[in-house]
Write a protein that holds these residues in place. Structure first.
Motif, PDB file in Angstrom:
ATOM      1  N   ILE A 205       2.692  -7.936  -6.596  1.00 27.19           N
ATOM      2  CA  ILE A 205       1.266  -8.231  -6.731  1.00 27.19           C
ATOM      3  C   ILE A 205       0.464  -6.931  -6.748  1.00 27.19           C
ATOM      4  O   ILE A 205      -0.374  -6.709  -7.622  1.00 27.19           O
ATOM      5  N   PHE A 206       0.721  -6.098  -5.763  1.00 27.09           N
ATOM      6  CA  PHE A 206       0.052  -4.795  -5.671  1.00 27.09           C
ATOM      7  C   PHE A 206       1.057  -3.723  -6.094  1.00 27.09           C
ATOM      8  O   PHE A 206       2.140  -3.613  -5.516  1.00 27.09           O
ATOM      9  N   LYS A 207       0.684  -2.962  -7.120  1.00 25.57           N
ATOM     10  CA  LYS A 207       1.576  -1.952  -7.675  1.00 25.57           C
ATOM     11  C   LYS A 207       1.512  -0.681  -6.832  1.00 25.57           C
ATOM     12  O   LYS A 207       0.681  -0.537  -5.935  1.00 25.57           O
ATOM     13  N   ILE A 208       2.388   0.265  -7.156  1.00 24.17           N
ATOM     14  CA  ILE A 208       2.520   1.484  -6.358  1.00 24.17           C
ATOM     15  C   ILE A 208       1.188   2.242  -6.227  1.00 24.17           C
ATOM     16  O   ILE A 208       0.818   2.652  -5.112  1.00 24.17           O
ATOM     17  N   PRO A 209       0.416   2.458  -7.302  1.00 19.05           N
ATOM     18  CA  PRO A 209      -0.860   3.181  -7.129  1.00 19.05           C
ATOM     19  C   PRO A 209      -1.801   2.492  -6.151  1.00 19.05           C
ATOM     20  O   PRO A 209      -2.444   3.161  -5.324  1.00 19.05           O
ATOM     21  N   GLN A 210      -1.902   1.158  -6.244  1.00 15.72           N
ATOM     22  CA  GLN A 210      -2.773   0.411  -5.328  1.00 15.72           C
ATOM     23  C   GLN A 210      -2.295   0.525  -3.888  1.00 15.72           C
ATOM     24  O   GLN A 210      -3.089   0.649  -2.956  1.00 15.72           O
ATOM     25  N   ILE A 211      -0.973   0.463  -3.710  1.00 17.89           N
ATOM     26  CA  ILE A 211      -0.408   0.534  -2.357  1.00 17.89           C
ATOM     27  C   ILE A 211      -0.715   1.888  -1.725  1.00 17.89           C
ATOM     28  O   ILE A 211      -1.159   1.957  -0.569  1.00 17.89           O
ATOM     29  N   ILE A 212      -0.486   2.967  -2.474  1.00 14.72           N
ATOM     30  CA  ILE A 212      -0.750   4.314  -1.949  1.00 14.72           C
ATOM     31  C   ILE A 212      -2.220   4.455  -1.586  1.00 14.72           C
ATOM     32  O   ILE A 212      -2.576   4.965  -0.509  1.00 14.72           O
ATOM     33  N   GLU A 213      -3.101   4.027  -2.466  1.00 15.54           N
ATOM     34  CA  GLU A 213      -4.529   4.141  -2.196  1.00 15.54           C
ATOM     35  C   GLU A 213      -4.921   3.346  -0.959  1.00 15.54           C
ATOM     36  O   GLU A 213      -5.645   3.842  -0.078  1.00 15.54           O
ATOM     37  N   PHE A 214      -4.443   2.111  -0.867  1.00 15.03           N
ATOM     38  CA  PHE A 214      -4.834   1.245   0.250  1.00 15.03           C
ATOM     39  C   PHE A 214      -4.321   1.789   1.575  1.00 15.03           C
ATOM     40  O   PHE A 214      -5.072   1.914   2.551  1.00 15.03           O
ATOM     41  N   VAL A 215      -3.032   2.117   1.636  1.00 12.54           N
ATOM     42  CA  VAL A 215      -2.443   2.579   2.899  1.00 12.54           C
ATOM     43  C   VAL A 215      -3.098   3.874   3.363  1.00 12.54           C
ATOM     44  O   VAL A 215      -3.420   4.044   4.549  1.00 12.54           O
ATOM     45  N   THR A 216      -3.321   4.809   2.438  1.00 10.08           N
ATOM     46  CA  THR A 216      -3.888   6.097   2.847  1.00 10.08           C
ATOM     47  C   THR A 216      -5.374   6.010   3.177  1.00 10.08           C
ATOM     48  O   THR A 216      -5.928   6.949   3.750  1.00 10.08           O
ATOM     49  N   ASN A 217      -6.018   4.923   2.822  1.00 10.52           N
ATOM     50  CA  ASN A 217      -7.375   4.696   3.293  1.00 10.52           C
ATOM     51  C   ASN A 217      -7.400   4.085   4.686  1.00 10.52           C
ATOM     52  O   ASN A 217      -8.452   4.037   5.322  1.00 10.52           O
ATOM     53  N   VAL A 218      -6.234   3.643   5.151  1.00  8.85           N
ATOM     54  CA  VAL A 218      -6.113   3.120   6.514  1.00  8.85           C
ATOM     55  C   VAL A 218      -5.604   4.198   7.466  1.00  8.85           C
ATOM     56  O   VAL A 218      -6.106   4.365   8.575  1.00  8.85           O
ATOM     57  N   MET A 219      -4.603   4.949   7.035  1.00  9.75           N
ATOM     58  CA  MET A 219      -3.942   5.905   7.932  1.00  9.75           C
ATOM     59  C   MET A 219      -3.461   7.117   7.162  1.00  9.75           C
ATOM     60  O   MET A 219      -3.199   7.048   5.954  1.00  9.75           O
ATOM     61  N   THR A 220      -3.320   8.221   7.864  1.00 10.75           N
ATOM     62  CA  THR A 220      -2.730   9.425   7.297  1.00 10.75           C
ATOM     63  C   THR A 220      -1.221   9.252   7.202  1.00 10.75           C
ATOM     64  O   THR A 220      -0.572   8.789   8.142  1.00 10.75           O
ATOM     65  N   LEU A 221      -0.658   9.611   6.069  1.00 11.61           N
ATOM     66  CA  LEU A 221       0.785   9.604   5.887  1.00 11.61           C
ATOM     67  C   LEU A 221       1.310  11.031   5.997  1.00 11.61           C
ATOM     68  O   LEU A 221       0.655  11.980   5.557  1.00 11.61           O
ATOM     69  N   LEU A 222       2.494  11.172   6.578  1.00 16.44           N
ATOM     70  CA  LEU A 222       3.118  12.468   6.792  1.00 16.44           C
ATOM     71  C   LEU A 222       4.352  12.614   5.907  1.00 16.44           C
ATOM     72  O   LEU A 222       4.943  11.611   5.473  1.00 16.44           O
ATOM     73  N   PRO A 223       4.764  13.843   5.625  1.00 16.32           N
ATOM     74  CA  PRO A 223       5.989  14.043   4.847  1.00 16.32           C
ATOM     75  C   PRO A 223       7.166  13.313   5.499  1.00 16.32           C
ATOM     76  O   PRO A 223       7.384  13.418   6.696  1.00 16.32           O
ATOM     77  N   GLY A 224       7.891  12.574   4.699  1.00 14.45           N
ATOM     78  CA  GLY A 224       9.021  11.813   5.211  1.00 14.45           C
ATOM     79  C   GLY A 224       8.681  10.407   5.643  1.00 14.45           C
ATOM     80  O   GLY A 224       9.591   9.609   5.922  1.00 14.45           O
ATOM     81  N   ASP A 225       7.397  10.062   5.733  1.00 10.92           N
ATOM     82  CA  ASP A 225       7.045   8.663   5.974  1.00 10.92           C
ATOM     83  C   ASP A 225       7.536   7.811   4.804  1.00 10.92           C
ATOM     84  O   ASP A 225       7.678   8.298   3.673  1.00 10.92           O
ATOM     85  N   VAL A 226       7.776   6.543   5.088  1.00 11.12           N
ATOM     86  CA  VAL A 226       8.324   5.629   4.086  1.00 11.12           C
ATOM     87  C   VAL A 226       7.421   4.406   3.987  1.00 11.12           C
ATOM     88  O   VAL A 226       6.919   3.907   5.000  1.00 11.12           O
ATOM     89  N   ILE A 227       7.210   3.930   2.765  1.00 17.28           N
ATOM     90  CA  ILE A 227       6.493   2.680   2.537  1.00 17.28           C
ATOM     91  C   ILE A 227       7.439   1.680   1.883  1.00 17.28           C
ATOM     92  O   ILE A 227       8.029   1.967   0.833  1.00 17.28           O
ATOM     93  N   LEU A 228       7.598   0.511   2.506  1.00 17.12           N
ATOM     94  CA  LEU A 228       8.350  -0.585   1.917  1.00 17.12           C
ATOM     95  C   LEU A 228       7.374  -1.471   1.149  1.00 17.12           C
ATOM     96  O   LEU A 228       6.311  -1.814   1.666  1.00 17.12           O
ATOM     97  N   THR A 229       7.739  -1.849  -0.084  1.00 18.92           N
ATOM     98  CA  THR A 229       6.766  -2.419  -1.011  1.00 18.92           C
ATOM     99  C   THR A 229       6.816  -3.940  -1.127  1.00 18.92           C
ATOM    100  O   THR A 229       6.160  -4.508  -1.995  1.00 18.92           O
TER     101      THR A 229
END
Length: 263
Positions: A205-229
């Motif tokens: 439903i939500f593609k990779i660009p939308q997911i990255i934008e949404f999550v990073t507007n909630v929290m800071t992501l660090l190198p090595g963090d993982v997002i399950l889609t």
């Protein structure tokens, strides 16, 4: 480029600590200096056979695994839920991560443990408030994941932290593919040789660009963090002693066994 993390026998002369490497072909690993997410691709003058090493989870998240819930309409339907209007996020602890061929341990608290086949994003740098148009700038690569879930506890608790947070409940691997481009690749889960989940990444439903934008507007992501889609329909219980394999076309297969229920 396929990045692997592994240990090797001491007699091979590379030490006993986990190492990173580039999988050159089906049985050759070019050993790297340091973690490539931080140090870049810096080769050592050493090549090993894949058959001589033990593959580990290709990344150990420094802080978190962020998950997207109900990101396939057919899975939302099988959970008797409506399609969400925005991404639903939850977090699995980094202590839940295991690698390919490691064992998923069935906890004593649960009577039903399910598989959920997913594409996983590996973050390459510190990022916050990333516009969808710039999502590629923060992705190191992609790997496979199984969002293992104690389904009975999920229903009992009314939220997901315990059900999805047990040790061993986040298999990742077998490698990170830095050149993978998610599109309409097939995604499957096979339990003891029987296909249980079968869909393709275009059904998210939500593609990779939308997911990255949404999550990073909630929290800071660090190198090595993982997002399950998210996972498609077909989730099912994994009996004690079963073997579960998650596959995505062009990315590979992640296989794990399930232990007997802990008594």
């Amino acid at each position: 480029m396929r990045i692997v993390r592994f240990t090797a026998p001491v007699e091979l002369g590379v030490g006993s600590e986990p190492l990173f490497g580039v999988l050159n072909d089906k049985d050759s690993i070019l050993v790297l200096r340091g973690d490539p997410i931080y140090a870049g691709i810096v080769p050592q003058d050493k090549t090993l056979k894949l058959s001589d090493v033990k593959l580990l989870a290709p990344v150990i998240p420094r802080s978190k695994v962020v998950c997207i819930g109900k990101n396939y309409a057919d899975h939302a339907a099988e959970m008797d839920s409506v399609v969400p209007s925005e991404p639903i996020i939850f977090i699995k602890p980094n202590t839940s991560v295991i690698g390919p061929n490691d064992t998923i341990v069935w906890p004593r608290m649960s009577e039903r443990v399910d598989h959920e086949a997913e594409l996983a994003i590996v973050i390459g740098r510190i990022c916050k408030e990333v516009p969808a148009a710039k999502y590629k700038d923060v992705i190191f690569g992609y790997t496979l994941a199984n969002d293992v879930t104690a389904r009975d506890l999920q229903k009992k608790d009314g939220q997901w932290s315990r059900a999805k947070g047990f040790d061993t409940f986040c298999p990742l691997g077998p490698w990170i593919e830095t050149e993978f481009v998610p599109a309409d690749q097939g995604i499957t889960a096979t339990l003891n040789g029987e296909v249980k989940q079968s869909s393709n990444l275009s059904e998210m439903i939500f593609k990779i660009p939308q997911i990255i934008e949404f999550v990073t507007n909630v929290m800071t992501l660090l190198p090595g963090d993982v997002i399950l889609t998210g996972t498609p329909a077909g989730i099912s219980a994994m009996p004690a002693g079963s073997t579960i394999s998650v596959s995505i076309d062009g990315l590979g297969t992640l296989t794990n066994k399930v232990s007997s229920r802990v008594q």
